[in-house]
Scaffold this active site. Sequence first.
Site, PDB file in Angstrom:
ATOM      1  N   ASP A 161      36.975  36.590 103.550  1.00 28.48           N
ATOM      2  CA  ASP A 161      37.749  35.382 103.842  1.00 28.48           C
ATOM      3  C   ASP A 161      39.186  35.460 103.357  1.00 28.48           C
ATOM      4  OD1 ASP A 161      37.019  35.242 100.990  1.00 28.48           O
ATOM      5  OD2 ASP A 161      37.935  33.255 101.066  1.00 28.48           O
ATOM      6  N   ASP A 177      31.481  42.920  99.220  1.00 30.74           N
ATOM      7  CA  ASP A 177      32.226  43.145 100.456  1.00 30.74           C
ATOM      8  C   ASP A 177      33.295  44.215 100.281  1.00 30.74           C
ATOM      9  OD1 ASP A 177      33.758  41.541  98.780  1.00 30.74           O
ATOM     10  OD2 ASP A 177      34.147  39.980 100.259  1.00 30.74           O
ATOM     11  N   ASP A 180      38.554  46.167  95.361  1.00 27.97           N
ATOM     12  CA  ASP A 180      40.012  46.063  95.363  1.00 27.97           C
ATOM     13  C   ASP A 180      40.521  46.477  93.984  1.00 27.97           C
ATOM     14  OD1 ASP A 180      42.629  45.408  95.946  1.00 27.97           O
ATOM     15  OD2 ASP A 180      42.321  43.253  95.979  1.00 27.97           O
ATOM     16  N   LYS A 185      39.532  49.763  98.997  1.00 20.37           N
ATOM     17  CA  LYS A 185      40.973  49.948  99.223  1.00 20.37           C
ATOM     18  C   LYS A 185      41.453  51.191  98.496  1.00 20.37           C
ATOM     19  CE  LYS A 185      42.131  45.149 100.069  1.00 20.37           C
ATOM     20  NZ  LYS A 185      42.917  43.972  99.686  1.00 20.37           N
ATOM     21  N   VAL A 210      42.439  42.130 104.376  1.00 22.73           N
ATOM     22  CA  VAL A 210      41.591  42.088 105.566  1.00 22.73           C
ATOM     23  C   VAL A 210      40.644  40.893 105.539  1.00 22.73           C
ATOM     24  CG1 VAL A 210      41.687  44.585 105.963  1.00 22.73           C
ATOM     25  CG2 VAL A 210      39.905  43.648 104.482  1.00 22.73           C
TER      26      VAL A 210
HETATM   27  P1  IMP Z   1      38.502  42.897  92.902  1.00 22.50           P
HETATM   28  O1  IMP Z   1      37.897  42.175  91.733  1.00 22.50           O
HETATM   29  O2  IMP Z   1      40.021  42.875  92.862  1.00 22.50           O
HETATM   30  O3  IMP Z   1      37.956  44.278  93.138  1.00 22.50           O
HETATM   31  O4  IMP Z   1      38.223  42.029  94.178  1.00 22.50           O
HETATM   32  C1  IMP Z   1      37.016  41.892  94.715  1.00 22.50           C
HETATM   33  C2  IMP Z   1      36.921  40.576  95.472  1.00 22.50           C
HETATM   34  O5  IMP Z   1      38.187  40.088  95.934  1.00 22.50           O
HETATM   35  C3  IMP Z   1      36.108  40.824  96.711  1.00 22.50           C
HETATM   36  O6  IMP Z   1      34.737  40.585  96.475  1.00 22.50           O
HETATM   37  C4  IMP Z   1      36.708  39.849  97.707  1.00 22.50           C
HETATM   38  O7  IMP Z   1      36.057  38.609  97.654  1.00 22.50           O
HETATM   39  C5  IMP Z   1      38.149  39.671  97.281  1.00 22.50           C
HETATM   40  N1  IMP Z   1      39.072  40.529  98.061  1.00 22.50           N
HETATM   41  C6  IMP Z   1      39.761  41.625  97.656  1.00 22.50           C
HETATM   42  N2  IMP Z   1      40.500  42.142  98.642  1.00 22.50           N
HETATM   43  C7  IMP Z   1      40.261  41.375  99.714  1.00 22.50           C
HETATM   44  C8  IMP Z   1      40.734  41.406 101.088  1.00 22.50           C
HETATM   45  O8  IMP Z   1      41.521  42.264 101.524  1.00 22.50           O
HETATM   46  N3  IMP Z   1      40.269  40.418 101.889  1.00 22.50           N
HETATM   47  C9  IMP Z   1      39.403  39.449 101.485  1.00 22.50           C
HETATM   48  N4  IMP Z   1      38.926  39.381 100.238  1.00 22.50           N
HETATM   49  C10 IMP Z   1      39.365  40.328  99.365  1.00 22.50           C
HETATM   50 MG    MG Z   2      36.680  36.259  98.720  1.00 26.91          MG
END
Ligand code: IMP
Ligand code: MG
Length: 182
Positions: free
Chosen positions: A158, A99, A102, A130, A152
Amino acid sequence: MQGDLERILFHETTILSRLDQIAAQITKDYAWKELTVIAVLNGSLVFMADLMRRIQLPLRLDCLSVASYHGRAQTSGEVIFKQIALPDVQDRHILILDDILDSGHTLAAIREKLQTAKPRSVKVCVLLSKKKTREREIDADYLGFEIEDEFVVGYGLDYDERYRNLPCIGVLRKDMIKSGDE
Ligand code: IMP
Ligand code: MG
């Protein structure tokens, strides 16, 4: 539910027309190779369902379940694989779907883990990315939309397992986020 949003970023129609473009690009790039889509649950479910029906290629689907957020709005950095067996990806062209990109921890960990199973190729497709400095080096080969560094929800995304069924994507009101989660 929509009242919990500070503002809407992308309406459903905007998302779907972007998916038409991404799917056309994927269809062209793989040109009749068989594609194995690996969807990262649960956030990519809605995205995956809409995207895969637009891809005109022979396609397999597998899902991976990981946790990195534990219901909070901040990443913990630790990625936990919720299943013991990985999908069989040896010699396959893999497209990982998630999705949102981040911190990069989730996708970097998944890509690393799948590489050990010797796929023929690995690419990454995310709906949202992001604008920020990532903690892990990872870029999307296919991207829906770039967004500011805001939390978001909707269209599968979620907060504490809520809002996944919102048809649009929007910024969650700050007062809906529990203190300590920011
Ligand atoms: P990362 O490991 O920090 O890149 O995060 C990835 C996961 O964190 C995504 O697959 C989402 O499930 C969750 N996530 C990160 N940012 C958001 C957001 O703004 N809204 C909802 N879920 C997020
Ligand atoms: Mg999530």
